[in-house]
Design a protein around this motif. Structure first.
Motif, PDB file in Angstrom:
ATOM      1  N   HIS A 153       0.824  -1.207   0.000  1.00 48.49           N
ATOM      2  CA  HIS A 153       0.000   0.000   0.000  1.00 48.49           C
ATOM      3  C   HIS A 153       0.859   1.257   0.000  1.00 48.49           C
ATOM      4  O   HIS A 153       1.842   1.346   0.740  1.00 48.49           O
ATOM      5  CB  HIS A 153      -0.917   0.022   1.226  1.00 48.49           C
ATOM      6  N   SER A 195      -2.810  -2.192   7.627  1.00 51.67           N
ATOM      7  CA  SER A 195      -2.445  -2.852   6.365  1.00 51.67           C
ATOM      8  C   SER A 195      -3.401  -3.997   6.061  1.00 51.67           C
ATOM      9  O   SER A 195      -3.858  -4.160   4.921  1.00 51.67           O
ATOM     10  CB  SER A 195      -1.002  -3.367   6.439  1.00 51.67           C
ATOM     11  N   TYR A 247      -6.761  -2.443   5.030  1.00 51.29           N
ATOM     12  CA  TYR A 247      -6.730  -1.959   3.655  1.00 51.29           C
ATOM     13  C   TYR A 247      -6.844  -3.111   2.672  1.00 51.29           C
ATOM     14  O   TYR A 247      -7.583  -3.033   1.682  1.00 51.29           O
ATOM     15  CB  TYR A 247      -5.425  -1.192   3.396  1.00 51.29           C
TER      16      TYR A 247
END
Length: 344
Positions: free
Chosen positions: A32, A335, A338
């Motif tokens: 990301h 993370s 996401y």
């Protein structure tokens, strides 16, 4: 995945800016990539807001943004993000990350048409993230959108800053009625004759003139205002701090509590918002009911009379943050969150 993070300028005062600053400084992921857009600034308010409105679609297009992560509080913050949300292309996923300390009251006191607008805004958002289960229960009553909990986190100092010989009690953050500042003054008034060497220092901005007038009216010699300080200044202050005292009436999960605990400074606070997720009464600090000046005074007196108990809380407070609220674990959780957005 490319992510656009939208919220107040990370250089501004306050907890949300601190959260965004931590993302900017410490977040790292091979999967990301984060981009940042400031939607509010205390010094250039209208210019910053207009720039956000004018540029959000361009940034999303140029950076091929997949997900927009809005940091949201109540009142103006909510309406700004609701407007910006409407400018996000439908192909992008949207997160409302709620930091509000009084969103329940904001919603309850709003006109029914505003309440309808609030519900529709949330319902048209892909996911809502809150700071604790207490707030999750509330948001689930006003939206059908999935609500997840990701608690705030802080960087852990290399060593504890607790100083058992210190005689200063501090408060970090806004100064005013919501933060219980006037209750703190009443506690200081009762503590003054028993512990004349103990000092209370309120660091922050807000209702400073009114608080100063109250200090003078009560004849307090043990309370001063320290103004707003930088993180570097805060670390120096904590080296001579015995306790962080935050008698708030409304909160999310204050960064000031997590930061002081991470430095080994125990907390005396109130059982509001999601503070109890960090401060465990009788284990690593003390919680009272908001407004209970008598109990606050009683508990503070006990802590000042029992230095070994305060030292125990200092050790346990730091251990709690290392275990559950480290910035590394926080960003690992984000993370994973996401990545999960692909299935929404």
């Amino acid at each position: 995945m490319n992510i656009l993070m939208v919220g107040p300028d990370p250089a501004e005062k306050g907890g949300i800016s601190t959260v965004i600053s931590n993302f900017k400084q410490y977040y790292s992921s091979d999967e990301h990539k984060l981009y940042f857009l400031s939607s509010w600034s205390g010094t250039k308010k209208w210019q910053t807001e207009w720039n956000a409105i004018r540029s959000i679609r361009r940034i999303i297009s140029q950076k091929q943004i997949d997900l927009v992560h809005f940091h949201v509080a109540q009142k103006g913050s909510f309406f700004r993000k609701a407007l910006l949300k409407k400018l996000v292309p439908s192909r992008c996923k949207i997160i409302f990350h709620m930091h509000a300390s009084q969103f329940d009251m904001f919603y309850k006191n709003s006109h029914r048409l505003i309440q309808l607008f609030i519900r529709r805004t949330f319902n048209q958002t892909d996911h809502v993230v809150v700071l604790g289960e207490n707030w999750a229960e509330f948001y689930r009553t006003i939206t059908k959108t999935n609500v997840s909990v990701i608690q705030n986190a802080v960087r852990i100092p290399e060593k504890s800053l607790f100083n058992q010989d210190a005689r200063t009690i501090v408060t970090f953050g806004r100064i005013g009625e919501r933060k219980g500042s006037y209750d703190l003054l009443q506690v200081a008034e009762r503590i003054q004759p028993m512990f004349p060497d103990v000092r209370f220092v309120l660091y922050g901005d807000g209702e400073t003139e009114k608080v100063t007038a109250t200090i003078q009216k009560l004849g307090l010699k043990n309370v001063t205002l320290g103004g707003w300080i930088s993180k570097k200044e805060q670390e120096a202050i904590l080296k001579n701090t015995l306790l962080h005292f935050l008698p708030s009436y409304h909160e999310g999960l204050p960064m000031a509590i997590l930061e002081t605990m991470a430095s080994g400074i125990p907390n005396l606070s109130t059982n509001v918002g999601d503070i109890r997720d960090a401060v465990i009464h009788g284990e690593n600090g003390i919680l009272t009911a908001p407004g209970d000046v008598h109990e606050m005074t009683k508990q503070l007196t006990k802590l000042l009379n029992e230095p070994l108990l305060l030292e125990k809380y200092a050790v346990c407070a730091r251990e709690k943050i290392i275990r559950d609220f480290s910035i590394e674990n926080y960003h690992t959780n984000w993370s994973a969150f996401y990545s999960s957005s692909r299935t929404w």
